[in-house]
Write a protein that holds these residues in place. Structure first.
Motif, PDB file in Angstrom:
ATOM      1  N   SER A  93       0.845  -1.205   0.000  1.00 19.80           N
ATOM      2  CA  SER A  93       0.000   0.000   0.000  1.00 19.80           C
ATOM      3  C   SER A  93       0.878   1.251   0.000  1.00 19.80           C
ATOM      4  CB  SER A  93      -1.027  -0.014   1.128  1.00 19.80           C
ATOM      5  OG  SER A  93      -0.416  -0.105   2.362  1.00 19.80           O
ATOM      6  N   LEU A  97       0.004   4.846  -1.667  1.00 22.08           N
ATOM      7  CA  LEU A  97       0.132   6.132  -0.970  1.00 22.08           C
ATOM      8  C   LEU A  97       0.943   7.103  -1.826  1.00 22.08           C
ATOM      9  CD1 LEU A  97       0.879   4.722   2.597  1.00 22.08           C
ATOM     10  CD2 LEU A  97      -1.161   6.037   1.947  1.00 22.08           C
ATOM     11  N   TYR A 118       1.237   7.535  10.496  1.00 25.36           N
ATOM     12  CA  TYR A 118       2.272   6.781   9.768  1.00 25.36           C
ATOM     13  C   TYR A 118       3.340   7.736   9.221  1.00 25.36           C
ATOM     14  CZ  TYR A 118       3.958   3.181   6.434  1.00 25.36           C
ATOM     15  OH  TYR A 118       4.693   2.272   5.714  1.00 25.36           O
ATOM     16  N   TYR A 121       4.190   9.078   5.431  1.00 23.19           N
ATOM     17  CA  TYR A 121       3.475  10.077   4.606  1.00 23.19           C
ATOM     18  C   TYR A 121       4.328  11.321   4.329  1.00 23.19           C
ATOM     19  CZ  TYR A 121      -0.645   7.405   6.398  1.00 23.19           C
ATOM     20  OH  TYR A 121      -1.532   6.444   6.781  1.00 23.19           O
ATOM     21  N   ASP A 188      -6.544   5.047   5.435  1.00 21.08           N
ATOM     22  CA  ASP A 188      -5.534   3.983   5.424  1.00 21.08           C
ATOM     23  C   ASP A 188      -5.925   2.943   6.472  1.00 21.08           C
ATOM     24  OD1 ASP A 188      -3.319   2.359   5.597  1.00 21.08           O
ATOM     25  OD2 ASP A 188      -1.854   3.995   5.558  1.00 21.08           O
ATOM     26  N   ALA A 190      -4.773  -0.102   7.122  1.00 21.29           N
ATOM     27  CA  ALA A 190      -3.767  -1.171   7.191  1.00 21.29           C
ATOM     28  C   ALA A 190      -4.086  -2.191   8.297  1.00 21.29           C
ATOM     29  CB  ALA A 190      -2.378  -0.574   7.404  1.00 21.29           C
ATOM     30  N   THR A 214      -3.774  -3.386   3.040  1.00 19.68           N
ATOM     31  CA  THR A 214      -2.505  -4.048   2.755  1.00 19.68           C
ATOM     32  C   THR A 214      -2.576  -5.527   3.122  1.00 19.68           C
ATOM     33  OG1 THR A 214      -0.166  -4.164   3.358  1.00 19.68           O
ATOM     34  CG2 THR A 214      -1.637  -3.298   5.025  1.00 19.68           C
ATOM     35  N   SER A 216       0.125  -6.896   4.189  1.00 20.99           N
ATOM     36  CA  SER A 216       1.336  -7.050   5.015  1.00 20.99           C
ATOM     37  C   SER A 216       1.050  -7.400   6.465  1.00 20.99           C
ATOM     38  CB  SER A 216       2.151  -5.759   4.981  1.00 20.99           C
ATOM     39  OG  SER A 216       2.561  -5.465   3.672  1.00 20.99           O
ATOM     40  N   LYS A 217      -0.065  -6.937   7.009  1.00 22.54           N
ATOM     41  CA  LYS A 217      -0.268  -7.074   8.440  1.00 22.54           C
ATOM     42  C   LYS A 217      -1.211  -8.243   8.748  1.00 22.54           C
ATOM     43  CE  LYS A 217       2.276  -3.376   8.421  1.00 22.54           C
ATOM     44  NZ  LYS A 217       1.852  -2.034   8.142  1.00 22.54           N
ATOM     45  N   ARG A 225       4.863  -7.683  -0.806  1.00 24.40           N
ATOM     46  CA  ARG A 225       4.553  -6.313  -1.227  1.00 24.40           C
ATOM     47  C   ARG A 225       3.253  -6.277  -2.032  1.00 24.40           C
ATOM     48  NH1 ARG A 225       5.244  -4.290   1.719  1.00 24.40           N
ATOM     49  NH2 ARG A 225       5.541  -2.191   0.919  1.00 24.40           N
ATOM     50  N   LEU A 226       2.139  -6.150  -1.336  1.00 20.50           N
ATOM     51  CA  LEU A 226       0.850  -6.105  -2.003  1.00 20.50           C
ATOM     52  C   LEU A 226      -0.159  -5.309  -1.181  1.00 20.50           C
ATOM     53  CD1 LEU A 226      -0.411  -7.329  -4.597  1.00 20.50           C
ATOM     54  CD2 LEU A 226      -1.139  -9.272  -3.216  1.00 20.50           C
TER      55      LEU A 226
HETATM   56  C1  PLP Z   1       2.423  -1.030   7.417  1.00 13.80           C
HETATM   57  C2  PLP Z   1       1.610   0.114   6.974  1.00 13.80           C
HETATM   58  C3  PLP Z   1       1.426   0.379   5.623  1.00 13.80           C
HETATM   59  C4  PLP Z   1       2.301  -0.292   4.601  1.00 13.80           C
HETATM   60  O1  PLP Z   1       1.773  -1.323   3.978  1.00 13.80           O
HETATM   61  P1  PLP Z   1       2.560  -2.062   2.809  1.00 13.80           P
HETATM   62  O2  PLP Z   1       1.453  -2.696   2.074  1.00 13.80           O
HETATM   63  O3  PLP Z   1       3.480  -3.034   3.483  1.00 13.80           O
HETATM   64  O4  PLP Z   1       3.290  -1.054   1.991  1.00 13.80           O
HETATM   65  C5  PLP Z   1       0.587   1.409   5.243  1.00 13.80           C
HETATM   66  N1  PLP Z   1      -0.032   2.169   6.178  1.00 13.80           N
HETATM   67  C6  PLP Z   1       0.140   1.961   7.490  1.00 13.80           C
HETATM   68  C7  PLP Z   1      -0.554   2.829   8.470  1.00 13.80           C
HETATM   69  C8  PLP Z   1       0.977   0.930   7.919  1.00 13.80           C
HETATM   70  O5  PLP Z   1       1.196   0.757   9.225  1.00 13.80           O
END
Ligand code: PLP
Length: 366
Positions: A93, A97, A118, A121, A188, A190, A214, A216-217, A225-226
């Motif tokens: 994500s 951004l 975050y 930004y 966002d 996430a 995202t 990622s979490k 990376r998606l």
């Molecule tokens: C981890 C995080 C992201 C990043 O996500 P990716 O998909 O790994 O680039 C974006 N926004 C916030 C608030 C995050 O904590």
């Protein structure tokens, strides 16, 4: 240093300070609670999808990926009840951004953000030679709707649940911002899987509102990376113009589709993380630390010593002690609202027991 290169570089690039990511240690034996990764592996269906893609000697990697990520867009659209053209896929994500800022920010048209949230930004704004407007939180870490609505930004990125605090904002407040903000509002999300109250319905109502997610979490795929965005047809079409044409590789497109379809697997690991989070907060309460209510997969906690004293020295003392014991957490020393706190990602039950026990042994000597 010679100025052979620097005299040619654009002034805003010369002035750049790169984003500081959390440490990724190369040696083993660390308990990694510093970058909010998922302690559990991705769905077995994701691994299957990757193996399937690489069948026949992976000759498919010879070819460029689908530039529109068509299957993944359609899969996500179906899941949320949108058209594929409402969905944009990103190389994380973070990629999306960057596209938002590329589209909507320059020296006249600012990005607005809440501080702290975050910290990538402002780095992306600086990279794109844009302007930024801070909307500071107070200690409650609650949204101030009026200051956001009146901040004068062209694009506002609202992190919900917020990072590094973990605080989730009410849908009433977010709706009030959507109704009144005269610009693009990007939410966002996430960490939304760990909280539950998402803002996707606002996208159906407001063409200037979009939501970012995202893998990622909650989906344990930070290494892939998606990420994706859901927004109006008009908004997505502009973002598509400024996107790299092959921004998402074949492996990520296939794995992502398998991931979003394995709902049961992810519901299970998310609920495990939430349970461990709530246990961790209850232990920190018992120890006497103040911790913000968290709707994410991390907690933002203020360490205090046996006399109840807290502050930057105490937070950094615990940070160092944890590091000496091979436990990595995140410390944000810049800023009054963060300097006395540590952000701790939620790991497995065993990792969090070790974390709590290490905090207790620090406390004996504090
Ligand atoms: C981890 C995080 C992201 C990043 O996500 P990716 O998909 O790994 O680039 C974006 N926004 C916030 C608030 C995050 O904590």
């Amino acid at each position: 240093m010679s100025n052979t290169v620097s005299r040619f570089v654009l002034p805003h690039v010369r002035a750049l300070a790169a984003y500081t990511p959390g440490k990724q240690p190369k040696d083993g034996g660390w308990i990694k609670l510093n970058t909010n990764e998922n302690p559990y592996p991705p769905s077995p269906k994701v691994i299957e999808a990757i193996y399937h893609l690489l069948e026949n000697d992976a000759t498919v990697l010879r070819l460029y990926p689908n530039p529109e990520s068509t299957s993944l867009r359609s899969g996500i659209a179906k899941l949320f009840g949108f058209e594929p053209e409402n969905v944009l896929i990103g190389n994380g994500s973070d990629d999306i951004l960057n596209l938002l800022i590329r589209c909507f920010c320059d020296q006249e048209r600012a990005l607005g953000w809440c501080v702290p949230s975050y910290s990538l930004y402002p780095v992306l704004v600086a990279m794109n030679n844009g302007k930024i407007i801070d909307v500071p939180f107070d200690e409650t870490m609650e949204l101030d709707v009026d200051s956001i609505v009146n901040c004068g930004a062209n694009l506002f990125i609202l992190t919900n649940p917020n990072a590094p605090t973990g605080v989730v904002f009410s849908q009433e407040k977010i709706r009030a911002i959507a109704e009144r903000f005269n610009g693009i509002l990007a939410i966002d999300e996430a960490y939304i899987a760990f909280s539950g109250q998402d803002s996707v319905d606002l996208v159906r109502e407001f063409p200037n509102v979009c939501v970012l997610r995202t893998f990622s979490k909650s989906h344990g795929l930070a290494g892939l990376r998606l990420g994706f965005l859901i927004g109006s047809l008009e908004l997505v079409s502009y973002l598509d113009r400024v996107r790299d044409s092959y921004n998402v590789d074949r492996v990520a497109q296939s794995a992502g589709l398998a991931a979003i379809q394995d709902i049961a697997y992810y519901a299970d690991i998310v609920s495990r993380v939430k349970k461990t989070r709530d246990w961790t907060i209850s232990q920190l309460d018992k120890i006497g630390f103040f911790t913000y209510p968290s709707a994410a997969n991390f907690v933002f906690t203020r360490p205090s010593d046996t006399k109840g004293k807290f502050g930057p020295n105490i937070a950094s003392s615990l940070f160092d002690y944890l590091t000496d014991n091979k436990i990595l957490v995140r410390y944000f020393p810049k800023g009054k609202l963060t300097e006395s706190f540590l952000r701790v990602s939620i790991g497995t039950d065993q990792e969090m027991k070790t974390f709590i026990n290490t905090v207790k042994s620090w406390l004996k000597n504090a």
